[in-house]
Design a protein around this motif. Structure first.
Motif, PDB file in Angstrom:
ATOM      1  N   SER A  30       9.924  -3.103  -8.000  1.00 26.39           N
ATOM      2  CA  SER A  30       9.307  -3.509  -6.729  1.00 26.39           C
ATOM      3  C   SER A  30      10.372  -4.008  -5.751  1.00 26.39           C
ATOM      4  O   SER A  30      10.303  -3.715  -4.556  1.00 26.39           O
ATOM      5  N   LYS A  31      11.353  -4.714  -6.237  1.00 26.95           N
ATOM      6  CA  LYS A  31      12.418  -5.220  -5.369  1.00 26.95           C
ATOM      7  C   LYS A  31      13.304  -4.082  -4.856  1.00 26.95           C
ATOM      8  O   LYS A  31      13.851  -4.171  -3.764  1.00 26.95           O
ATOM      9  N   ALA A  32      13.430  -3.015  -5.637  1.00 29.23           N
ATOM     10  CA  ALA A  32      14.240  -1.857  -5.234  1.00 29.23           C
ATOM     11  C   ALA A  32      13.461  -0.913  -4.318  1.00 29.23           C
ATOM     12  O   ALA A  32      14.016   0.066  -3.819  1.00 29.23           O
ATOM     13  N   GLY A  33      12.170  -1.197  -4.116  1.00 31.40           N
ATOM     14  CA  GLY A  33      11.361  -0.354  -3.252  1.00 31.40           C
ATOM     15  C   GLY A  33      10.794   0.877  -3.928  1.00 31.40           C
ATOM     16  O   GLY A  33      10.197   1.728  -3.275  1.00 31.40           O
ATOM     17  N   VAL A  34      10.980   0.982  -5.241  1.00 27.98           N
ATOM     18  CA  VAL A  34      10.444   2.118  -5.996  1.00 27.98           C
ATOM     19  C   VAL A  34       8.923   2.004  -6.113  1.00 27.98           C
ATOM     20  O   VAL A  34       8.211   3.005  -6.078  1.00 27.98           O
TER      21      VAL A  34
END
Length: 166
Positions: A30-34
């Motif tokens: 989620s933090k990587a935007g995946v």
């Protein structure tokens, strides 16, 4: 008994660490935007709902949030979303409040809880650890009577009992 109980405690602590690794993976996505945070949480919950351990695959983890709400419990899905702050065992232990007291650093609790048959109430030893990024506390445990049953059926215990009964 004490050695086997310590072995069980080591196992449940390890299983919570494994569950935390799973949650961390989804959090990182989620933090990587995946994944969106909502999807990451949903997928983490699905993964942990299916997560089992133990010789008979009857071990599981559950999640409460830091506001005492049950987030996920694979055996008690009908209770998800309920506030369990005042959940009290037959000895007067406030179960979830006790869990929250040790969750930041990780720790053990002992309390009475209903087994998966929905009828038997037995003492349980549980380990809990917080995942502060999502305000979740992951817990698992083992029932003391299961430890006693394991000792009673253990081949070496039977041999020692025979020797000492002579």
């Amino acid at each position: 008994y004490d050695d086997i109980k310590e072995e069980y405690k080591t196992q449940v602590k390890s299983e919570v660490q494994t569950a935390l690794t799973i949650v961390q993976n989804y959090y990182d996505k989620s933090k990587a935007g995946v994944l969106s945070e909502k999807d990451a949480k949903s997928q983490a919950l699905d993964a942990l709902r299916a997560f089992r351990y133990g010789d008979e695959n009857d071990g599981y983890v559950w999640i409460d949030d830091t506001n005492y709400n049950l987030v996920m419990h694979p055996i008690l899905p009908d209770q998800e979303g309920t506030n369990r702050k005042d959940l009290t065992d037959k000895s007067g232990v406030k179960i979830i409040q006790s869990i929250m007291k040790v969750a930041d650093k990780g720790g053990f609790n002992e309390f009475w809880f209903t087994k998966s048959d929905g009828k038997t109430v037995a003492p349980k030893v549980a380990y809990s650890k917080a995942f502060p990024q999502w305000n979740w506390v992951i817990t698992t445990g083992c029932y003391v009577d299961d430890i006693n049953d394991y000792i009673a059926t253990n081949e070496n215990t039977a041999k020692f009992s025979k020797i000492f009964s002579r």
